[in-house]
Scaffold this motif. Structure first.
Motif, PDB file in Angstrom:
ATOM      1  N   ASP A   9       1.023  -1.124  -0.098  1.00  0.00           N
ATOM      2  CA  ASP A   9      -0.031   0.033  -0.076  1.00  0.00           C
ATOM      3  C   ASP A   9       0.875   1.253  -0.028  1.00  0.00           C
ATOM      4  O   ASP A   9       0.510   2.232   0.641  1.00  0.00           O
ATOM      5  CB  ASP A   9      -0.876   0.189   1.111  1.00  0.00           C
ATOM      6  N   GLY A  33     -12.200  -5.468  -1.732  1.00  0.00           N
ATOM      7  CA  GLY A  33     -11.877  -5.209  -0.454  1.00  0.00           C
ATOM      8  C   GLY A  33     -10.413  -5.877   0.088  1.00  0.00           C
ATOM      9  O   GLY A  33     -10.439  -6.106   1.317  1.00  0.00           O
ATOM     10  N   LYS A  62      -7.744  -4.583   0.714  1.00  0.00           N
ATOM     11  CA  LYS A  62      -6.788  -3.700   1.696  1.00  0.00           C
ATOM     12  C   LYS A  62      -7.624  -3.068   2.914  1.00  0.00           C
ATOM     13  O   LYS A  62      -7.666  -1.970   3.415  1.00  0.00           O
ATOM     14  CB  LYS A  62      -6.083  -2.417   1.085  1.00  0.00           C
ATOM     15  N   THR A  63      -8.821  -4.068   3.459  1.00  0.00           N
ATOM     16  CA  THR A  63      -9.504  -3.878   4.538  1.00  0.00           C
ATOM     17  C   THR A  63      -9.642  -4.911   5.467  1.00  0.00           C
ATOM     18  O   THR A  63      -9.260  -5.851   5.164  1.00  0.00           O
ATOM     19  CB  THR A  63     -11.138  -3.471   4.042  1.00  0.00           C
ATOM     20  N   GLY A  64     -10.012  -4.576   6.987  1.00  0.00           N
ATOM     21  CA  GLY A  64      -9.915  -5.648   7.909  1.00  0.00           C
ATOM     22  C   GLY A  64      -8.701  -5.315   8.752  1.00  0.00           C
ATOM     23  O   GLY A  64      -7.824  -4.381   8.462  1.00  0.00           O
ATOM     24  N   ARG A  90      -5.906  -8.848   6.614  1.00  0.00           N
ATOM     25  CA  ARG A  90      -5.451  -8.223   5.248  1.00  0.00           C
ATOM     26  C   ARG A  90      -4.127  -9.029   4.921  1.00  0.00           C
ATOM     27  O   ARG A  90      -4.116  -9.335   3.824  1.00  0.00           O
ATOM     28  CB  ARG A  90      -4.668  -6.749   5.814  1.00  0.00           C
ATOM     29  N   PRO A 109      -5.803  -0.619  10.516  1.00  0.00           N
ATOM     30  CA  PRO A 109      -7.018  -0.013   9.786  1.00  0.00           C
ATOM     31  C   PRO A 109      -6.973   1.604   9.906  1.00  0.00           C
ATOM     32  O   PRO A 109      -7.207   2.367   8.794  1.00  0.00           O
ATOM     33  CB  PRO A 109      -8.279  -0.433  10.838  1.00  0.00           C
ATOM     34  N   SER A 152      -5.306   4.022   3.268  1.00  0.00           N
ATOM     35  CA  SER A 152      -5.012   3.524   2.258  1.00  0.00           C
ATOM     36  C   SER A 152      -3.999   4.472   1.400  1.00  0.00           C
ATOM     37  O   SER A 152      -3.988   5.667   2.081  1.00  0.00           O
ATOM     38  CB  SER A 152      -6.174   3.311   1.028  1.00  0.00           C
ATOM     39  N   GLU A 181      -5.923   7.793   0.632  1.00  0.00           N
ATOM     40  CA  GLU A 181      -6.210   8.527   1.572  1.00  0.00           C
ATOM     41  C   GLU A 181      -5.148   9.073   2.373  1.00  0.00           C
ATOM     42  O   GLU A 181      -5.084  10.721   2.529  1.00  0.00           O
ATOM     43  CB  GLU A 181      -6.917   7.636   2.802  1.00  0.00           C
TER      44      GLU A 181
END
Length: 737
Positions: A282, A334, A336-338, A343, A445, A449, A452
């Motif tokens: 990321d 999804g 790159k979530t959790g 992940r 979390p 990302s 962001e």
């Protein structure tokens, strides 16, 4: 054999952050200080400082160019030797590539020259091949056309136009490395140190002075320019126009890189893996990842079109990998979530699916295209990893060459001697630990990302600069490649100079050190960043300037009378359409110097050619004269050239000599003392290249072969036609076509 001797006489011819962010910069690699001009600071100080930096880059590039050209001249006395000697100095495959430049210049017109290359029947006997499809020789075509249209014929010889172009690319290479270091560190002193290191480590950064036509000498400058464009593209706060310009620069440089080197797909595969790793960590936005992938795809497809739909490109692993990576990424929105563990599990599953889909697509593509041209490369990789048979002739040819072995430790000793290895290793260690910490932070979390972080300045300080991240993984991945295969070190060592210079002149290392000593301040940081590189350059000057002056004052000359004698005899005593068989390296020179037809050549990326080369090499195996004769006549050979340096080879150890590789491939016991595998059997015939030279060979070999030329190095035999057996021996044989 070609040698160099002492001359005896003439023989003729980042922008600033908020206060809160600045307090954290020492641990985050976010203090980006790019050139002020890029961010529209047109003050006189910025303009003058930037102009000085650009001038130094050009000066270092020209210095490198002149240095390489001087070494080439001093080693060969190139300006003073005969034309045939100049052409012989283009060793092995270099001679083959240069021959097409010469062929284009000798053609009555550009159109006829191109037609001859597209319908070539001289490079491989009994075959008509498209050289523009098979080989990466568009650079030779471009230069030949340029030489024809420019008004320079009266004062610049074609060979000098060619070699000066290649040496000029070295200047481009140094300037590209200089700009990369400048972009990373924010100081052109880093670029200066990069150029100095590149020149001082010439033995490990380039081999252009003695392998001028080698494809890597054409392609690596464009790869360095591509890395510079990527570094600039990944910088924060670029305008939309600047981003578009960088994307186009990435495409153009990648295209030129791919067009000029047949191994482009494997180098781009490593680069695609770097992009994939940065995406998984990321560090890049989705747009950046997709753009860089598509640049690679568009470049490869453009080359595919120019190379008349070369199937090797469509069947390449890099294209299969990019398609798989983009498809799986689209199917896993999804990813790159959790939580961090979730992940990590998703990334593991994601990577597994990408690899499986890559190999599936590649397998299906090769089956559909019936592609077997790159089999030898994968055989080499399997054998190198001890995953495949070690008796495969093609794989063994690579494995037994030092250039394809592991990186020798003396390379590191030389790099340490120029003070390059120590700052490089320290920079690598520091940045790797910071990258790992940033990757773990990105898994949380609250880390957000890449998109962001790019949009939120308050979180930006916790991010690892993407341009630094790319260059770090670039040097790590290609460093591993260099350690595994010595020939690939030239991709690594040049970029190594830029990374080491960034470590010396960048803020990250010095901020960490000064914070550790509790004496960090802006003034002290700036003083250290400018003083240390100047001290290093001064130390290098004191230590190496006398050695450089001694090196360029040593005068030698080209000396290979046996090969000159052979080429002269072939040119004057054999028909123009005579077909010659022999070693790949020698035949490349024969084509360049004499224009005769070849049975095989060093450009090994063709399945049928590899099989033919193995057949021709049976002249160095234990085969009967009838077998050898039938093989040579089947491929249309009129003459076969035997080399004592191969027949009685001592350069390689037992098991790696060419005759040993042939014996193993044929299931025969090898020569000399040593162990043999139990399944090997004694050969029923003597070694052909030895037996044909004996006095007792007249009866068994005389009816099939006639010796027409010999000297201390070469023996040339005319391959007779069986239906024309004659006891009469001719000293001036002719070839019946």
């Amino acid at each position: 054999m070609t040698a160099l001797r002492q001359r005896k006489g003439s023989r003729g011819k980042e922008p600033p952050l908020g206060a809160e962010c600045q307090s954290q910069q020492s641990n985050c690699c976010t203090d980006h200080h790019p050139e002020k001009i890029l961010h529209s600071d047109w003050s006189w100080g910025a303009i003058i400082w930037t102009s000085v930096g650009w001038s130094v880059s050009v000066g270092l590039g020209l210095l490198c160019c002149i240095y390489m050209a001087t070494l080439h001249e001093n080693d060969l006395w190139f300006s003073n030797i005969k034309e045939v000697e100049r052409e012989i100095s283009f060793r092995t495959e270099c001679g083959l590539y240069y021959s097409y430049y010469k062929q284009m210049l000798q053609a009555p017109s550009i159109q006829e020259g191109l037609s001859d290359l597209i319908h070539d029947n001289l490079t491989e006997s009994k075959r008509t091949i498209n050289l523009l499809q098979r080989m990466n020789i568009y650079q030779e075509v471009f230069l030949s056309v340029l030489y024809r249209v420019l008004p320079i014929q009266s004062y610049l010889e074609p060979v000098y136009f060619y070699i000066y172009t290649v040496f000029s690319l070295q200047a481009v290479y140094v300037i590209a490395l200089y700009l990369t270091a400048w972009l990373l560190s924010g100081s052109w002193l880093a670029g200066t140190l990069t150029g100095v290191w590149y020149i001082l480590n010439r033995v490990d950064t380039t081999r252009v002075e003695f392998t001028i036509s080698l494809r890597e000498n054409w392609s690596l400058p464009f790869l360095a320019l591509q890395v510079t464009a990527i570094t600039c593209y990944l910088r924060p706060q670029l305008t939309a126009l600047q981003q578009k310009v960088m994307v186009w620069l990435m495409y153009v440089t990648t295209f030129c890189f791919c067009l000029t080197w047949q191994f482009n797909q494997f180098i781009l595969l490593v680069q695609a893996l770097i992009i994939y790793t940065l995406d998984c960590g990321d560090f890049l936005t989705t747009t950046q990842v997709t753009t860089m992938y598509l640049v690679q795809v568009c470049s490869l497809l453009s080359v595919w079109l120019l190379q008349f739909c070369n199937s090797m490109i469509l069947g390449s692993l890099v294209l299969s990998f990019i398609v798989a990576a983009l498809f799986i990424r689209h199917c896993q929105p999804g990813l790159k979530t959790g939580s961090p563990l979730v992940r990590l599990a998703k990334l593991l599953l994601h990577s597994t699916m990408v690899l499986l889909l890559t190999f599936t697509i590649n397998y299906l593509a090769k089956k559909a295209l019936q592609l077997r041209s790159d089999e030898h490369i994968f055989k080499f990789i399997k054998s190198k990893l001890a995953l495949g048979p070690t008796r495969d002739f093609d794989a063994s040819l690579y494995l037994c060459e030092e250039a394809f072995g592991l990186l020798p430790l003396d390379t590191l000793e030389r790099l340490a001697g120029t003070l390059l290895l120590y700052p490089y290793a320290l920079t690598l260690l520091l940045l790797s630990s910071m990258l790992a910490a940033a990757a773990l932070q990105n898994l949380r979390p609250e880390g957000g990302s890449a998109e962001e972080r790019k949009g939120g300045g308050e979180v930006r300080a916790a991010a690892f600069r993407p341009d630094v991240a790319y260059n770090l993984l670039h040097t790590l991945f290609y460093g591993l490649l260099a350690f595994s295969t010595m020939r690939m070190k030239y991709i690594w060592t040049g970029h190594m100079c830029a990374v080491a210079a960034y470590g010396v002149c960048g803020k990250e290392l010095w901020t960490l050190l000064l914070n550790t000593l509790s004496c960090n301040s802006k003034v002290l940081l700036r003083l250290v960043r400018h003083t240390v590189p100047l001290l290093v350059i001064g130390c290098l000057y004191y230590k190496f300037w006398p050695k450089l002056m001694e090196e360029i004052s040593e005068l030698r000359e080209f000396f290979d009378p046996d090969t000159v004698e052979l080429m002269t005899w072939i040119s004057t005593k054999t028909p123009q359409r005579a077909v010659f068989a022999g070693s790949m390296q020698l035949l490349a020179g024969i084509k360049l110097c004499t224009g005769r037809v070849l049975t095989n050549h060093p450009h090994y990326e063709d399945k049928d050619l590899r099989e033919r080369t193995k057949q021709v090499y049976q002249v160095y195996a234990r085969r009967s004269p009838e077998e050898v004769h039938d093989t040579l006549r089947a491929i249309g050979a009129d003459y076969v050239v035997l080399e004592n340096s191969i027949c009685y080879e001592q350069r390689h150890s037992r098991g790696c000599r060419l005759r040993d590789l042939l014996d193993l491939a044929n299931g025969h016991i090898m020569d000399g003392p040593g162990e043999n595998d139990p399944d090997l059997v004694p050969a029923s015939h003597p070694r052909f290249c030895e037996a044909i030279k004996t006095e007792e060979a007249e009866v068994a070999y005389g009816a099939l072969f006639t010796r027409t030329f010999q000297n201390k190095t070469f023996h040339v035999y005319r391959v007779k036609k069986k239906r024309k057996k004659s006891a009469k021996s001719s000293t001036e044989p002719s070839v019946t076509q």
